[in-house]
Design a protein around this motif. Structure first.
Motif, PDB file in Angstrom:
ATOM      1  N   ALA A 209       0.829  -1.207   0.000  1.00 45.40           N
ATOM      2  CA  ALA A 209       0.000   0.000   0.000  1.00 45.40           C
ATOM      3  C   ALA A 209       0.864   1.258   0.000  1.00 45.40           C
ATOM      4  CB  ALA A 209      -0.926  -0.007   1.211  1.00 45.40           C
ATOM      5  N   VAL A 210       1.961   1.253   0.766  1.00 47.51           N
ATOM      6  CA  VAL A 210       2.865   2.406   0.781  1.00 47.51           C
ATOM      7  C   VAL A 210       3.539   2.577  -0.574  1.00 47.51           C
ATOM      8  CG1 VAL A 210       4.994   3.328   1.784  1.00 47.51           C
ATOM      9  CG2 VAL A 210       3.247   2.339   3.273  1.00 47.51           C
ATOM     10  N   LEU A 211       3.987   1.487  -1.162  1.00 46.40           N
ATOM     11  CA  LEU A 211       4.624   1.575  -2.478  1.00 46.40           C
ATOM     12  C   LEU A 211       3.649   2.087  -3.535  1.00 46.40           C
ATOM     13  CD1 LEU A 211       6.721  -1.721  -2.402  1.00 46.40           C
ATOM     14  CD2 LEU A 211       7.598   0.621  -2.318  1.00 46.40           C
ATOM     15  N   ASP A 212       2.390   1.641  -3.467  1.00 44.56           N
ATOM     16  CA  ASP A 212       1.388   2.136  -4.409  1.00 44.56           C
ATOM     17  C   ASP A 212       1.145   3.632  -4.220  1.00 44.56           C
ATOM     18  OD1 ASP A 212       1.057  -0.357  -5.525  1.00 44.56           O
ATOM     19  OD2 ASP A 212      -0.742  -0.850  -4.376  1.00 44.56           O
ATOM     20  N   ALA A 213       1.060   4.060  -2.964  1.00 43.80           N
ATOM     21  CA  ALA A 213       0.755   5.464  -2.672  1.00 43.80           C
ATOM     22  C   ALA A 213       1.913   6.387  -3.006  1.00 43.80           C
ATOM     23  CB  ALA A 213       0.383   5.621  -1.194  1.00 43.80           C
ATOM     24  N   SER A 214       3.126   5.845  -3.070  1.00 42.71           N
ATOM     25  CA  SER A 214       4.317   6.671  -3.307  1.00 42.71           C
ATOM     26  C   SER A 214       4.890   6.493  -4.703  1.00 42.71           C
ATOM     27  CB  SER A 214       5.394   6.324  -2.276  1.00 42.71           C
ATOM     28  OG  SER A 214       5.778   4.954  -2.396  1.00 42.71           O
ATOM     29  N   ASP A 215       4.128   5.862  -5.589  1.00 44.11           N
ATOM     30  CA  ASP A 215       4.594   5.640  -6.960  1.00 44.11           C
ATOM     31  C   ASP A 215       5.885   4.830  -6.998  1.00 44.11           C
ATOM     32  OD1 ASP A 215       2.414   7.110  -7.954  1.00 44.11           O
ATOM     33  OD2 ASP A 215       3.534   9.004  -7.805  1.00 44.11           O
ATOM     34  N   GLY A 216       5.996   3.890  -6.059  1.00 46.82           N
ATOM     35  CA  GLY A 216       7.117   2.966  -6.096  1.00 46.82           C
ATOM     36  C   GLY A 216       8.189   3.163  -5.058  1.00 46.82           C
ATOM     37  N   GLY A 217       8.124   4.206  -4.255  1.00 42.37           N
ATOM     38  CA  GLY A 217       9.131   4.390  -3.227  1.00 42.37           C
ATOM     39  C   GLY A 217       9.017   5.725  -2.532  1.00 42.37           C
ATOM     40  N   VAL A 218       9.285   5.743  -1.214  1.00 42.64           N
ATOM     41  CA  VAL A 218       9.149   6.942  -0.381  1.00 42.64           C
ATOM     42  C   VAL A 218      10.493   7.659  -0.293  1.00 42.64           C
ATOM     43  CG1 VAL A 218       8.509   7.802   1.894  1.00 42.64           C
ATOM     44  CG2 VAL A 218       7.332   5.813   0.949  1.00 42.64           C
ATOM     45  N   ASP A 219      10.465   8.981  -0.373  1.00 41.56           N
ATOM     46  CA  ASP A 219      11.700   9.771  -0.331  1.00 41.56           C
ATOM     47  C   ASP A 219      12.161  10.084   1.089  1.00 41.56           C
ATOM     48  OD1 ASP A 219      11.858  10.331  -3.298  1.00 41.56           O
ATOM     49  OD2 ASP A 219       9.907  11.212  -2.856  1.00 41.56           O
ATOM     50  N   VAL A 220      11.203  10.340   1.994  1.00 41.41           N
ATOM     51  CA  VAL A 220      11.515  10.708   3.378  1.00 41.41           C
ATOM     52  C   VAL A 220      10.629   9.892   4.305  1.00 41.41           C
ATOM     53  CG1 VAL A 220      11.340  12.549   5.108  1.00 41.41           C
ATOM     54  CG2 VAL A 220      12.324  13.033   2.864  1.00 41.41           C
ATOM     55  N   ILE A 221      11.232   9.349   5.361  1.00 45.69           N
ATOM     56  CA  ILE A 221      10.478   8.537   6.323  1.00 45.69           C
ATOM     57  C   ILE A 221      10.770   9.020   7.733  1.00 45.69           C
ATOM     58  CG2 ILE A 221      10.065   6.222   7.244  1.00 45.69           C
ATOM     59  CD1 ILE A 221      10.985   5.097   4.541  1.00 45.69           C
ATOM     60  N   TYR A 222       9.705   9.338   8.460  1.00 44.24           N
ATOM     61  CA  TYR A 222       9.798   9.613   9.897  1.00 44.24           C
ATOM     62  C   TYR A 222       9.466   8.316  10.628  1.00 44.24           C
ATOM     63  CZ  TYR A 222       7.470  10.425  14.378  1.00 44.24           C
ATOM     64  OH  TYR A 222       7.054  10.323  15.674  1.00 44.24           O
ATOM     65  N   ASP A 223      10.395   7.829  11.458  1.00 44.26           N
ATOM     66  CA  ASP A 223      10.233   6.542  12.137  1.00 44.26           C
ATOM     67  C   ASP A 223      10.375   6.717  13.637  1.00 44.26           C
ATOM     68  OD1 ASP A 223      10.221   3.935  13.045  1.00 44.26           O
ATOM     69  OD2 ASP A 223      11.556   3.185  11.485  1.00 44.26           O
ATOM     70  N   HIS A 224       9.298   6.429  14.365  1.00 47.27           N
ATOM     71  CA  HIS A 224       9.316   6.544  15.820  1.00 47.27           C
ATOM     72  C   HIS A 224       9.520   5.200  16.511  1.00 47.27           C
ATOM     73  CE1 HIS A 224       5.432   4.891  15.110  1.00 47.27           C
ATOM     74  NE2 HIS A 224       4.947   5.126  16.298  1.00 47.27           N
ATOM     75  N   ARG A 225       9.540   4.107  15.737  1.00 44.08           N
ATOM     76  CA  ARG A 225       9.746   2.767  16.301  1.00 44.08           C
ATOM     77  C   ARG A 225      10.694   1.985  15.398  1.00 44.08           C
ATOM     78  NH1 ARG A 225       3.764   0.773  18.464  1.00 44.08           N
ATOM     79  NH2 ARG A 225       3.515   2.413  20.048  1.00 44.08           N
ATOM     80  N   LEU A 226      11.970   2.266  15.551  1.00 43.91           N
ATOM     81  CA  LEU A 226      12.967   1.647  14.693  1.00 43.91           C
ATOM     82  C   LEU A 226      13.018   0.140  14.850  1.00 43.91           C
ATOM     83  CD1 LEU A 226      15.686   4.351  15.297  1.00 43.91           C
ATOM     84  CD2 LEU A 226      14.672   3.834  13.073  1.00 43.91           C
ATOM     85  N   ASP A 227      12.678  -0.373  16.029  1.00 45.59           N
ATOM     86  CA  ASP A 227      12.691  -1.812  16.234  1.00 45.59           C
ATOM     87  C   ASP A 227      11.604  -2.504  15.420  1.00 45.59           C
ATOM     88  OD1 ASP A 227      11.113  -0.297  18.024  1.00 45.59           O
ATOM     89  OD2 ASP A 227      10.835  -2.003  19.347  1.00 45.59           O
ATOM     90  N   ASP A 228      10.538  -1.791  15.096  1.00 43.07           N
ATOM     91  CA  ASP A 228       9.454  -2.350  14.291  1.00 43.07           C
ATOM     92  C   ASP A 228       9.633  -2.100  12.796  1.00 43.07           C
ATOM     93  OD1 ASP A 228       8.033  -3.343  16.497  1.00 43.07           O
ATOM     94  OD2 ASP A 228       6.974  -1.431  16.784  1.00 43.07           O
ATOM     95  N   TYR A 229      10.225  -0.958  12.428  1.00 42.38           N
ATOM     96  CA  TYR A 229      10.136  -0.509  11.040  1.00 42.38           C
ATOM     97  C   TYR A 229      11.462  -0.321  10.323  1.00 42.38           C
ATOM     98  CZ  TYR A 229       5.267   0.476  12.255  1.00 42.38           C
ATOM     99  OH  TYR A 229       3.960   0.368  12.657  1.00 42.38           O
ATOM    100  N   LEU A 230      12.584  -0.625  10.937  1.00 42.04           N
ATOM    101  CA  LEU A 230      13.869  -0.370  10.276  1.00 42.04           C
ATOM    102  C   LEU A 230      13.958  -1.103   8.941  1.00 42.04           C
ATOM    103  CD1 LEU A 230      16.615   1.106  10.689  1.00 42.04           C
ATOM    104  CD2 LEU A 230      17.480  -1.062  11.573  1.00 42.04           C
ATOM    105  N   GLN A 231      13.653  -2.384   8.939  1.00 38.09           N
ATOM    106  CA  GLN A 231      13.695  -3.149   7.695  1.00 38.09           C
ATOM    107  C   GLN A 231      12.585  -2.716   6.738  1.00 38.09           C
ATOM    108  OE1 GLN A 231      16.073  -5.548   6.899  1.00 38.09           O
ATOM    109  NE2 GLN A 231      15.179  -5.422   4.850  1.00 38.09           N
TER     110      GLN A 231
END
Length: 328
Positions: A209-231
């Motif tokens: 869903a994120v890839l679809d919404a970003s036309d294939g990839g996100v340029d900037v990511i704010y991450d508040h839970r690196l243990d969940d979302y780093l990969q």
């Protein structure tokens, strides 16, 4: 103006522990320091970090102690070496970085002059009192570290939180295409705040869903839970993406496949608001955005000084959009 001998009410704790150690004391109003500004507090944001001080995670400091690092109010007096502030001026700020200021949960506070800026007349004082830690962090993520450009895709994890909902609005004000994740209950509200796409963070196909919404990839990511979302961040990132991480629930943070990040030249920046070089810079930027109507700090609940224990319980345990605030 001599302030010693005047009494004020303040939330204090005399020992570390749970919320039951918080009490309201009558103490002397502080005399303004040479490099400080004495303000009458109108509102003080409630932040998770306030509970860390209470529990004893952050030391050393003297007891008894008054929590609260964010504030908004009216200037009572400026110190001898302070210029630019006069009695009656509306101001707001935060004193978290470098442990230079604490004590927002009280009627009057003496604040370092480099942690406070003027508040435009049209900005709500309670919103401003809640802005500090959350909005300065969001500013540092998007403006200072990620350097978000107009039309770039920006993913905001946990967009209903204090930092997250500020990040959505700042990214939108910068011209970014904002993709937010949150519980379904908050989707409509986040769209109203400027998110272009809001996704349920628990959906099984979130990556697609994120890839679809970003036309294939996100340029900037704010991450508040690196243990969940780093990969995950690496997998949804565009080539040359900037990922800014502000925290995690578990310090055991790592990739399951770092080759994904390397193949895209993904840049990772791990940051702490403690390291903000000059707090007045983001604070003045936030004041401008709030005055222009591009940034609203959503207030989920307000509490009196006598309700500080409940406020600190809620900030750690309850689900809500925006911020909680102490109003003395």
């Amino acid at each position: 103006m001599q302030t010693l001998g005047l009494i004020m009410r303040a939330v204090t704790f005399h020992e570390h522990g749970g919320t039951d150690v918080l009490q309201v004391d009558e103490i002397d109003r502080p005399a303004v320091g040479a490099h400080r500004v004495l303000i009458e507090v109108a509102a003080a944001g409630v932040n998770p970090v306030d509970t860390y001080f209470r529990e004893g995670s952050y030391e050393p400091f003297e007891l008894p102690y008054t929590p609260g690092v964010d504030f908004a109010g009216t200037v009572v007096e400026a110190g001898d070496h302070v210029s630019g502030f006069e009695p009656g001026d509306r101001v707001f700020g935060t004193g978290l970085g470098g442990f230079a200021y604490h004590g927002g949960y009280r009627e009057y506070a003496d604040v370092p002059s480099d942690r406070v800026v003027h508040l435009p007349d049209g900005v709500d004082m309670v919103e401003a009192g809640a802005a500090g830690v959350a909005a300065v962090t969001a500013w540092r993520v998007l403006v200072d570290h990620a350097e978000l450009d107009p039309a770039e895709h920006c993913l905001v994890h946990g967009a209903s939180g204090g930092v997250g909902h500020a990040a959505v609005q700042i990214a939108a004000a910068m011209g970014g295409h904002v993709i937010a994740t949150a519980s379904p209950a908050y989707h409509d509200h986040l769209e109203a705040l400027g998110a272009d796409v809001v996704l349920d963070y628990s959906r099984n196909d979130l990556k697609d869903a994120v890839l679809d919404a970003s036309d294939g990839g996100v340029d900037v990511i704010y991450d508040h839970r690196l243990d969940d979302y780093l990969q995950f961040d690496a997998e949804v990132a565009a080539t040359g993406a900037r990922v800014v991480g502000i925290g995690e629930n578990d310090p055991e943070v790592g990739f399951t496949n770092d080759g994904v990040a390397r193949s895209k030249d993904v840049n990772y920046q791990f940051m702490s608001m403690f390291n903000t070089p000059d707090f007045r810079v983001p604070l003045e930027g936030l004041a401008f955005l709030m005055d222009r109507g591009d940034l609203t700090i959503e207030i989920a609940e307000t509490y009196g000084l006598d309700e500080a224990a409940e406020a600190q319980r809620a900030v750690m345990e309850d689900s809500f959009l925006g911020k909680l605030v102490i109003v003395p």
